[in-house]
Design an enzyme around this catalytic site. Structure first.
Site, PDB file in Angstrom:
ATOM      1  N   SER A 265      -2.875  -4.889   3.000  1.00  0.00           N
ATOM      2  CA  SER A 265      -2.088  -3.701   2.676  1.00  0.00           C
ATOM      3  C   SER A 265      -2.961  -2.779   1.828  1.00  0.00           C
ATOM      4  O   SER A 265      -4.193  -2.869   1.892  1.00  0.00           O
ATOM      5  CB  SER A 265      -0.813  -4.124   1.940  1.00  0.00           C
ATOM      6  OG  SER A 265       0.047  -3.021   1.782  1.00  0.00           O
ATOM      7  N   ASN A 266      -2.355  -1.924   1.055  1.00  0.00           N
ATOM      8  CA  ASN A 266      -3.130  -1.026   0.197  1.00  0.00           C
ATOM      9  C   ASN A 266      -2.376  -0.854  -1.104  1.00  0.00           C
ATOM     10  O   ASN A 266      -1.329  -1.459  -1.307  1.00  0.00           O
ATOM     11  CB  ASN A 266      -3.363   0.305   0.916  1.00  0.00           C
ATOM     12  CG  ASN A 266      -2.048   0.884   1.389  1.00  0.00           C
ATOM     13  OD1 ASN A 266      -1.198   1.233   0.586  1.00  0.00           O
ATOM     14  ND2 ASN A 266      -1.856   0.957   2.697  1.00  0.00           N
ATOM     15  N   GLN A 267      -2.895  -0.018  -1.977  1.00  0.00           N
ATOM     16  CA  GLN A 267      -2.342   0.035  -3.338  1.00  0.00           C
ATOM     17  C   GLN A 267      -1.144   0.962  -3.504  1.00  0.00           C
ATOM     18  O   GLN A 267      -0.682   1.188  -4.614  1.00  0.00           O
ATOM     19  CB  GLN A 267      -3.448   0.479  -4.293  1.00  0.00           C
ATOM     20  CG  GLN A 267      -4.551  -0.525  -4.392  1.00  0.00           C
ATOM     21  CD  GLN A 267      -5.405  -0.244  -5.616  1.00  0.00           C
ATOM     22  OE1 GLN A 267      -4.887  -0.086  -6.709  1.00  0.00           O
ATOM     23  NE2 GLN A 267      -6.699  -0.155  -5.426  1.00  0.00           N
ATOM     24  N   SER A 268      -0.661   1.527  -2.413  1.00  0.00           N
ATOM     25  CA  SER A 268       0.454   2.468  -2.552  1.00  0.00           C
ATOM     26  C   SER A 268       1.703   1.771  -3.118  1.00  0.00           C
ATOM     27  O   SER A 268       2.073   0.688  -2.671  1.00  0.00           O
ATOM     28  CB  SER A 268       0.777   3.069  -1.184  1.00  0.00           C
ATOM     29  OG  SER A 268       1.933   3.829  -1.287  1.00  0.00           O
TER      30      SER A 268
END
Ligand code: CTP
Length: 401
Positions: free
Chosen positions: A208-211
């Site tokens: 995933s990512n840091q959002s």
């Protein structure tokens, strides 16, 4: 948002009055000055001592001082306020208010007020849905009062239904009233995507990512509290909004998000793609948990996810399309290229290079790009940035009429 604002609370005699001391505490913590006026019936549910200790001001509950005969100047009290919040507002007080009655300190103050007045009706479900109450709500709205709808839940009567006063934290959010949007937004339908998609590697792991979803939620809350019908497509684990009236749909992967947005797209006036969508997914995630082995973590074959934004832009569409771009290095030129590549109506660029802008922060710094303009916004809280973005969209729509 509330720092230095003067909030006048008018309490009437309903059981939800027990939530008001907590509301005062939150208002004070947010930097507001608070004064309280209440009906004699309200004092059956909450004591003047509690209210004055928390608000740090005397509480007004009668029209004059019965010992000295001194008249209490409600006009000055009403003029003092930046906003008057009547919470909880009983069916009886709502009715009296729309009829212009002035038999107690709350009604009298409301009649004298020149500031925005927020009504927070709370009562039993059947009283709320009764034709005369609904009529009074309608009349109150026509008269310019803001009405915060009661919530669904268990009620003092033991019944379950609509009538509960929103919790103090939600009420505080409604005072985003102070960040009023262009009236164009009233009744408009907006779909917002937020958070980072998750792409599975095995049944336990994903990339995933840091959002965090904070920007998307700020947009959803600002639009909702200004009368828009909001659908928030949020990813698993990302921030949820406080308002119950925001229609939330939880998704996990980019493909889930694409399917959900595609289904709802044509009903929207505006689509804002604030989500950080993974560009790739594992072609074949492992069916069982990948065990530790000497050979290291297995390599995956990656396939490209659909570009949801670009697809939404490529069709003949009824909605205004707002894209977001996050870059690790600010380059307006590159952002303009992205604007063209995506085919959107507007692109909100944020850069990790700006101090104060980023995933977990509550502040952001953005540049808004359209085909004929570039607008740089100051570093502000995400909720203030949300207001600027939504007002920008409204102006674009009004200009294009
Ligand atoms: N977006 C999308 N579908 C994708 C990737 C991105 O809809 N598969 C949307 C995002 O929601 C955002 C915009 O496209 O509104 C820009 O996302 P960004 O990650 O900045 O750009 P990318 O298209 O991924 O391009 P690059 O990675 O080259 O910067």
């Amino acid at each position: 948002m509330l720092a230095g604002k003067r909030v006048l609370l008018g309490i009437t005699g309903g059981i939800a009055a027990y939530k008001i001391p907590e509301f005062i505490r939150l208002l004070k913590a947010a930097g507001a000055e608070v004064r309280v006026v209440c009906t004699p019936q309200a004092l059956e549910f909450v004591t003047p001592l509690t209210l004055s200790v928390l608000s740090e001001n005397p509480v007004v509950h009668s029209l004059y001082n019965s010992h000295s005969g001194e008249w209490i100047n409600h006009v000055n009290l009403a003029l003092w306020a930046d906003v008057l919040v009547l919470a909880p507002l009983t069916a009886n007080s709502l009715s009296a208010l729309v009829q212009g009655k002035s038999e107690n300190a709350v009604l009298l103050t409301a009649l004298c007020s020149r500031c925005p007045v927020v009504l927070v009706p709370a009562m039993d479900h059947d009283m709320w849905i009764h034709g005369s109450t609904q009529n009074n709500v309608l009349k109150a709205k026509e008269m310019g009062y803001e009405v915060v709808e009661p919530e669904q839940g268990s009620l003092a009567s033991g019944l379950i239904g609509k009538g509960r006063m929103p919790e103090p934290a939600s009420l505080l959010q409604y005072l985003s009233f102070f960040k009023r949007l262009n009236p164009w937004w009233k009744g408009k339908r907006i779909l917002i995507s937020s958070g980072g998609t998750r792409e599975a590697l095995d049944p336990i792991r994903f990339i995933s990512n840091q959002s965090t979803g904070k920007m998307g939620v700020a947009l959803a809350e600002a639009a909702f509290s200004n009368g828009a019908q909001v659908t928030l497509i949020r990813t698993k684990g990302s921030k949820s909004p406080t308002f119950q009236g925001i229609h939330c749909i939880e998704v996990e992967t980019a493909l889930d998000m694409q399917a959900t947005i595609t289904r709802l797209a044509n009903q929207q006036d505006v689509i804002a793609m604030a989500a950080a969508v993974a560009d790739y997914r594992a072609k074949k995630p492992a069916e069982q948990k990948i065990k530790k082995s000497t050979g290291g973590f297995p390599a995956f074959h990656w396939v490209e996810n659909p570009d949801i934004l670009k697809e939404l832009a490529s069709i003949n569409r009824p909605y205004f399309l707002l894209g977001f771009a996050l870059e690790s290095k600010t380059s307006i030129e590159q952002a303009k290229l992205k604007f063209q590549r995506k085919g959107v109506d507007a692109l909100a660029l944020n850069s990790l290079e700006n101090p104060g802008a980023g995933f977990e922060l509550d502040t952001n710094k953005m540049t808004l790009i359209t085909s004929d303009s570039t607008l740089e916004l100051e570093l502000k809280s995400k909720s203030e940035i949300a207001v600027e973005i939504l007002n920008f969209v409204a102006e674009c729509k009004i200009k294009s009429r």
